[in-house]
Design a protein around this motif. Structure first.
Motif, PDB file in Angstrom:
ATOM      1  N   ILE A   1       0.836  -1.192   0.000  1.00  0.00           N
ATOM      2  CA  ILE A   1       0.000   0.000   0.000  1.00  0.00           C
ATOM      3  C   ILE A   1       0.877   1.250   0.000  1.00  0.00           C
ATOM      4  CG2 ILE A   1      -1.845   1.247   1.189  1.00  0.00           C
ATOM      5  CD1 ILE A   1      -2.612  -1.441  -0.141  1.00  0.00           C
ATOM      6  N   GLY A   2       2.043   1.161   0.619  1.00  0.00           N
ATOM      7  CA  GLY A   2       2.997   2.264   0.535  1.00  0.00           C
ATOM      8  C   GLY A   2       3.433   2.514  -0.896  1.00  0.00           C
ATOM      9  N   GLN A   3       3.681   1.433  -1.649  1.00  0.00           N
ATOM     10  CA  GLN A   3       4.042   1.582  -3.062  1.00  0.00           C
ATOM     11  C   GLN A   3       2.881   2.155  -3.858  1.00  0.00           C
ATOM     12  OE1 GLN A   3       5.749  -1.872  -5.025  1.00  0.00           O
ATOM     13  NE2 GLN A   3       4.870  -1.262  -6.986  1.00  0.00           N
ATOM     14  N   LEU A   4       1.688   1.657  -3.613  1.00  0.00           N
ATOM     15  CA  LEU A   4       0.501   2.146  -4.307  1.00  0.00           C
ATOM     16  C   LEU A   4       0.312   3.642  -4.081  1.00  0.00           C
ATOM     17  CD1 LEU A   4      -2.198   1.426  -5.820  1.00  0.00           C
ATOM     18  CD2 LEU A   4      -3.185   1.081  -3.552  1.00  0.00           C
ATOM     19  N   LEU A   5       0.464   4.084  -2.830  1.00  0.00           N
ATOM     20  CA  LEU A   5       0.285   5.493  -2.505  1.00  0.00           C
ATOM     21  C   LEU A   5       1.403   6.344  -3.096  1.00  0.00           C
ATOM     22  CD1 LEU A   5      -1.375   7.610  -0.980  1.00  0.00           C
ATOM     23  CD2 LEU A   5       0.035   7.137   1.046  1.00  0.00           C
ATOM     24  N   GLY A   6       2.638   5.857  -3.036  1.00  0.00           N
ATOM     25  CA  GLY A   6       3.754   6.606  -3.606  1.00  0.00           C
ATOM     26  C   GLY A   6       3.614   6.793  -5.103  1.00  0.00           C
ATOM     27  N   CYS A   7       3.211   5.731  -5.791  1.00  0.00           N
ATOM     28  CA  CYS A   7       2.981   5.814  -7.234  1.00  0.00           C
ATOM     29  C   CYS A   7       1.867   6.817  -7.533  1.00  0.00           C
ATOM     30  CB  CYS A   7       2.630   4.434  -7.778  1.00  0.00           C
ATOM     31  SG  CYS A   7       2.288   4.381  -9.549  1.00  0.00           S
ATOM     32  N   HIS A   8       0.813   6.766  -6.757  1.00  0.00           N
ATOM     33  CA  HIS A   8      -0.304   7.708  -6.920  1.00  0.00           C
ATOM     34  C   HIS A   8       0.188   9.150  -6.777  1.00  0.00           C
ATOM     35  CE1 HIS A   8      -4.048   9.865  -6.030  1.00  0.00           C
ATOM     36  NE2 HIS A   8      -3.431  10.307  -4.944  1.00  0.00           N
ATOM     37  N   TYR A   9       0.988   9.417  -5.746  1.00  0.00           N
ATOM     38  CA  TYR A   9       1.482  10.779  -5.538  1.00  0.00           C
ATOM     39  C   TYR A   9       2.302  11.262  -6.729  1.00  0.00           C
ATOM     40  CZ  TYR A   9       0.110  10.877  -0.588  1.00  0.00           C
ATOM     41  OH  TYR A   9      -0.596  10.881   0.588  1.00  0.00           O
ATOM     42  N   PHE A  10       3.200  10.416  -7.192  1.00  0.00           N
ATOM     43  CA  PHE A  10       4.077  10.828  -8.286  1.00  0.00           C
ATOM     44  C   PHE A  10       3.291  11.103  -9.559  1.00  0.00           C
ATOM     45  CE2 PHE A  10       6.798   9.677 -11.939  1.00  0.00           C
ATOM     46  CZ  PHE A  10       7.736  10.684 -11.812  1.00  0.00           C
ATOM     47  N   LEU A  11       2.390  10.200  -9.911  1.00  0.00           N
ATOM     48  CA  LEU A  11       1.647  10.344 -11.161  1.00  0.00           C
ATOM     49  C   LEU A  11       0.645  11.494 -11.101  1.00  0.00           C
ATOM     50  CD1 LEU A  11       1.020   6.574 -11.957  1.00  0.00           C
ATOM     51  CD2 LEU A  11       2.749   8.077 -12.966  1.00  0.00           C
ATOM     52  N   SER A  12      -0.041  11.645  -9.971  1.00  0.00           N
ATOM     53  CA  SER A  12      -1.043  12.705  -9.867  1.00  0.00           C
ATOM     54  C   SER A  12      -0.404  14.088  -9.820  1.00  0.00           C
ATOM     55  CB  SER A  12      -1.914  12.493  -8.621  1.00  0.00           C
ATOM     56  OG  SER A  12      -1.141  12.574  -7.434  1.00  0.00           O
ATOM     57  N   TRP A  13       0.852  14.157  -9.408  1.00  0.00           N
ATOM     58  CA  TRP A  13       1.583  15.427  -9.298  1.00  0.00           C
ATOM     59  C   TRP A  13       2.333  15.779 -10.576  1.00  0.00           C
ATOM     60  CZ3 TRP A  13       6.949  15.952  -9.493  1.00  0.00           C
ATOM     61  CH2 TRP A  13       7.500  17.170  -9.053  1.00  0.00           C
ATOM     62  N   SER A  14       2.554  14.802 -11.455  1.00  0.00           N
ATOM     63  CA  SER A  14       3.454  14.985 -12.594  1.00  0.00           C
ATOM     64  C   SER A  14       2.999  16.060 -13.575  1.00  0.00           C
ATOM     65  CB  SER A  14       3.642  13.655 -13.341  1.00  0.00           C
ATOM     66  OG  SER A  14       2.394  13.172 -13.807  1.00  0.00           O
ATOM     67  N   ALA A  15       1.704  16.366 -13.591  1.00  0.00           N
ATOM     68  CA  ALA A  15       1.227  17.408 -14.502  1.00  0.00           C
ATOM     69  C   ALA A  15       1.926  18.738 -14.236  1.00  0.00           C
ATOM     70  CB  ALA A  15      -0.286  17.578 -14.359  1.00  0.00           C
ATOM     71  N   ARG A  16       2.339  18.971 -13.000  1.00  0.00           N
ATOM     72  CA  ARG A  16       2.992  20.239 -12.661  1.00  0.00           C
ATOM     73  C   ARG A  16       4.342  20.397 -13.344  1.00  0.00           C
ATOM     74  NH1 ARG A  16       2.462  21.249  -6.255  1.00  0.00           N
ATOM     75  NH2 ARG A  16       0.791  19.715  -6.038  1.00  0.00           N
ATOM     76  N   LEU A  17       4.967  19.281 -13.669  1.00  0.00           N
ATOM     77  CA  LEU A  17       6.268  19.365 -14.338  1.00  0.00           C
ATOM     78  C   LEU A  17       6.160  19.254 -15.850  1.00  0.00           C
ATOM     79  CD1 LEU A  17       8.695  17.303 -12.077  1.00  0.00           C
ATOM     80  CD2 LEU A  17       8.387  19.770 -12.193  1.00  0.00           C
ATOM     81  N   PHE A  18       5.216  18.462 -16.343  1.00  0.00           N
ATOM     82  CA  PHE A  18       5.179  18.168 -17.773  1.00  0.00           C
ATOM     83  C   PHE A  18       4.126  18.974 -18.545  1.00  0.00           C
ATOM     84  CE2 PHE A  18       6.571  13.948 -15.929  1.00  0.00           C
ATOM     85  CZ  PHE A  18       7.906  14.160 -16.204  1.00  0.00           C
ATOM     86  N   ALA A  19       3.151  19.558 -17.838  1.00  0.00           N
ATOM     87  CA  ALA A  19       2.080  20.280 -18.527  1.00  0.00           C
ATOM     88  C   ALA A  19       2.201  21.781 -18.299  1.00  0.00           C
ATOM     89  CB  ALA A  19       0.718  19.786 -18.021  1.00  0.00           C
ATOM     90  N   GLU A  20       1.514  22.547 -19.131  1.00  0.00           N
ATOM     91  CA  GLU A  20       1.424  23.983 -18.920  1.00  0.00           C
ATOM     92  C   GLU A  20       0.644  24.245 -17.630  1.00  0.00           C
ATOM     93  OE1 GLU A  20       2.847  26.409 -20.696  1.00  0.00           O
ATOM     94  OE2 GLU A  20       3.822  24.813 -21.855  1.00  0.00           O
ATOM     95  N   PRO A  21       0.949  25.356 -16.933  1.00  0.00           N
ATOM     96  CA  PRO A  21       0.303  25.609 -15.623  1.00  0.00           C
ATOM     97  C   PRO A  21      -1.216  25.539 -15.639  1.00  0.00           C
ATOM     98  CG  PRO A  21       2.128  27.141 -15.963  1.00  0.00           C
ATOM     99  CD  PRO A  21       1.966  26.380 -17.251  1.00  0.00           C
ATOM    100  N   ALA A  22      -1.862  26.097 -16.667  1.00  0.00           N
ATOM    101  CA  ALA A  22      -3.328  26.089 -16.707  1.00  0.00           C
ATOM    102  C   ALA A  22      -3.869  24.664 -16.809  1.00  0.00           C
ATOM    103  CB  ALA A  22      -3.825  26.929 -17.876  1.00  0.00           C
ATOM    104  N   LEU A  23      -3.230  23.840 -17.638  1.00  0.00           N
ATOM    105  CA  LEU A  23      -3.663  22.451 -17.787  1.00  0.00           C
ATOM    106  C   LEU A  23      -3.394  21.667 -16.510  1.00  0.00           C
ATOM    107  CD1 LEU A  23      -4.742  20.080 -19.383  1.00  0.00           C
ATOM    108  CD2 LEU A  23      -2.475  19.801 -20.425  1.00  0.00           C
ATOM    109  N   ALA A  24      -2.245  21.903 -15.894  1.00  0.00           N
ATOM    110  CA  ALA A  24      -1.913  21.206 -14.650  1.00  0.00           C
ATOM    111  C   ALA A  24      -2.940  21.522 -13.565  1.00  0.00           C
ATOM    112  CB  ALA A  24      -0.515  21.593 -14.186  1.00  0.00           C
ATOM    113  N   ALA A  25      -3.317  22.786 -13.444  1.00  0.00           N
ATOM    114  CA  ALA A  25      -4.316  23.180 -12.447  1.00  0.00           C
ATOM    115  C   ALA A  25      -5.658  22.531 -12.740  1.00  0.00           C
ATOM    116  CB  ALA A  25      -4.450  24.699 -12.421  1.00  0.00           C
ATOM    117  N   GLN A  26      -6.010  22.445 -14.012  1.00  0.00           N
ATOM    118  CA  GLN A  26      -7.275  21.808 -14.412  1.00  0.00           C
ATOM    119  C   GLN A  26      -7.292  20.341 -14.011  1.00  0.00           C
ATOM    120  OE1 GLN A  26      -8.516  22.426 -18.579  1.00  0.00           O
ATOM    121  NE2 GLN A  26      -8.876  20.226 -18.707  1.00  0.00           N
TER     122      GLN A  26
END
Length: 409
Positions: free
Chosen positions: A94-119
């Motif tokens: 469950i620690g791995q599941l949660l860590g993966c979730h955090y990384f993937l759900s947060w990744s828009a902030r690095l790879f997407a434009e700010p407006a899309l990431a916020a959306q």
């Protein structure tokens, strides 16, 4: 707990900041204690962790990293790392599941434009999505072909974390015309998405891993977050931090496993169980061999933890630099995380192995469930090996070569 919604009007300072680190550490400890009560039985049953995800969702942990003004918990990465480590000590999968979730759900902030990431983050918070998938390079990549105003996704990935319970999948796909790797978000319930729980691993059974088939799945333009290219002309130093940020989750996961097994073994030894003389009700806590083993493993775990703390400070500092971060600074951070990975992997594997020796023949009992720590740590180290990354550390130390951009999941 009700479904979180994005604020509709002006927000107070507390709304923007979120409840704070102390709150999340308390919540994670309570959740970990809850998971620990039936960890061995749940692991042996091996069911898809829908109930466990519900526990995380009810605790508010799924939205922890989303900014408070977008409806999330407003926490930072040091807090998220501490939460993953706490949960992993109770249940590594469950620690791995949660860590993966955090990384993937947060990744828009690095790879997407700010407006899309916020959306993306606003909708993830409002609907409390659980994320699964991964951005690691695959031998047979998914392909993304242009169609009308969007794309079509095809292909199969052999193993992804969290896919059996995910509301959204974040995956790596290559454009059919240019070969450029892109980060893509897909609704797991979309027509054409086939999920197969065929992982059948001997450890990390509750990480909800499996294969995913994409058969002409429509992808809207807004579901393409951005490029995953390792070309320095495309990849900014800030975006490159996705690699050490994600790999530091692996460090916290491994440390949690090491600390979890040592804590359970200590309680067992303190109860007066002798590893080599099952007929002796008392005496084990004073056995010289037991004391030496605990001493060695404590030093190993604490040393790895100290190196992880240095890596965490470096990652947090790099994120604070934002667009001012340089490639040389990124390289320093990445190498430090790699060193922390190596130390944590050794601590987890030795602690989970030698704890069985400390406990003795009783550790073979499936009822006690001590073997799950070893199986979880060993399985994770197979999917995230660190031996070849030590070569990158040596190359950086000797030749000043920047480590390659490698995404962990």
């Amino acid at each position: 707990m009700g479904v979180a919604t994005a604020p509709s009007g002006p927000t107070s300072d507390s709304d923007r900041i979120g409840p704070g680190r102390a709150h999340w550490l308390r919540v994670s400890r309570e959740t970990a204690d809850d998971l620990a009560t039936d960890a061995a039985g749940r692991e042996q049953a091996g069911k898809a962790p829908f109930d466990e995800v519900s526990r995380l969702r009810e605790a508010g942990l799924l939205t922890l990293l989303i900014p408070a003004e977008l409806g999330g918990g407003g926490a930072d990465w040091p807090t998220a790392y501490a939460v993953v480590r706490e949960i992993a000590a109770a249940d590594g999968a469950i620690g791995q599941l949660l860590g993966c979730h955090y990384f993937l759900s947060w990744s828009a902030r690095l790879f997407a434009e700010p407006a899309l990431a916020a959306q993306v983050e606003r909708k993830s918070a409002a609907e409390q999505w659980c994320w699964g998938g991964g951005f690691a390079r695959q031998e047979l990549p998914l392909t993304l072909a242009r169609k009308a105003s969007g794309y079509v996704l095809d292909g199969r990935q052999s193993y992804f974390t969290g896919v059996l319970v995910a509301d959204r999948l974040a995956v790596r796909a290559e454009r059919a015309d240019t070969g450029e790797p892109l980060a893509v978000v897909v609704d797991s319930a979309h027509h054409g998405v086939g999920i197969d729980g065929d992982a059948d691993t001997f450890g990390q059974r509750l990480a909800a891993g499996g294969s995913v088939e994409f058969d002409a799945v429509p992808v809207a333009a807004d579901d393409v977050l951005g490029s995953l290219s390792a070309d320095e002309d495309v990849l900014s130093p800030l975006a490159a931090l996705a690699s050490p940020v994600g790999r530091l989750l692996s460090v916290q996961l491994l440390l949690g496993m090491a600390e979890g097994v040592l804590a359970e073994a200590r309680e067992y030894s303190r109860a007066g169980h002798s590893p080599w003389h099952p007929d002796w009700p008392l005496g084990s806590p004073q056995d010289p061999q037991v004391l030496t083993a605990y001493g060695e493993l404590t030093v190993l775990a604490r040393s790895a933890s100290a190196l992880a703390d240095q890596a965490l400070q470096a990652v947090h500092g790099g994120l604070a630099h934002g667009e001012d971060l340089t490639y040389d600074e990124y390289a320093d951070i990445s190498v430090l995380v790699t060193m922390a990975e190596a130390a944590a992997s050794r601590a987890a594997q030795e602690s989970t192995t030698r704890a069985l020796d400390i406990i003795g023949s009783r550790s073979a009992s499936s009822r006690l469930g001590f073997d799950r720590f070893w199986r979880n740590a060993r399985t994770h180290s197979l999917y995230e090996p660190v031996a070849h990354r030590l070569r990158d550390v040596g190359d950086y130390f000797l030749n000043g070569a920047h480590p390659p951009f490698v995404l962990p999941v």
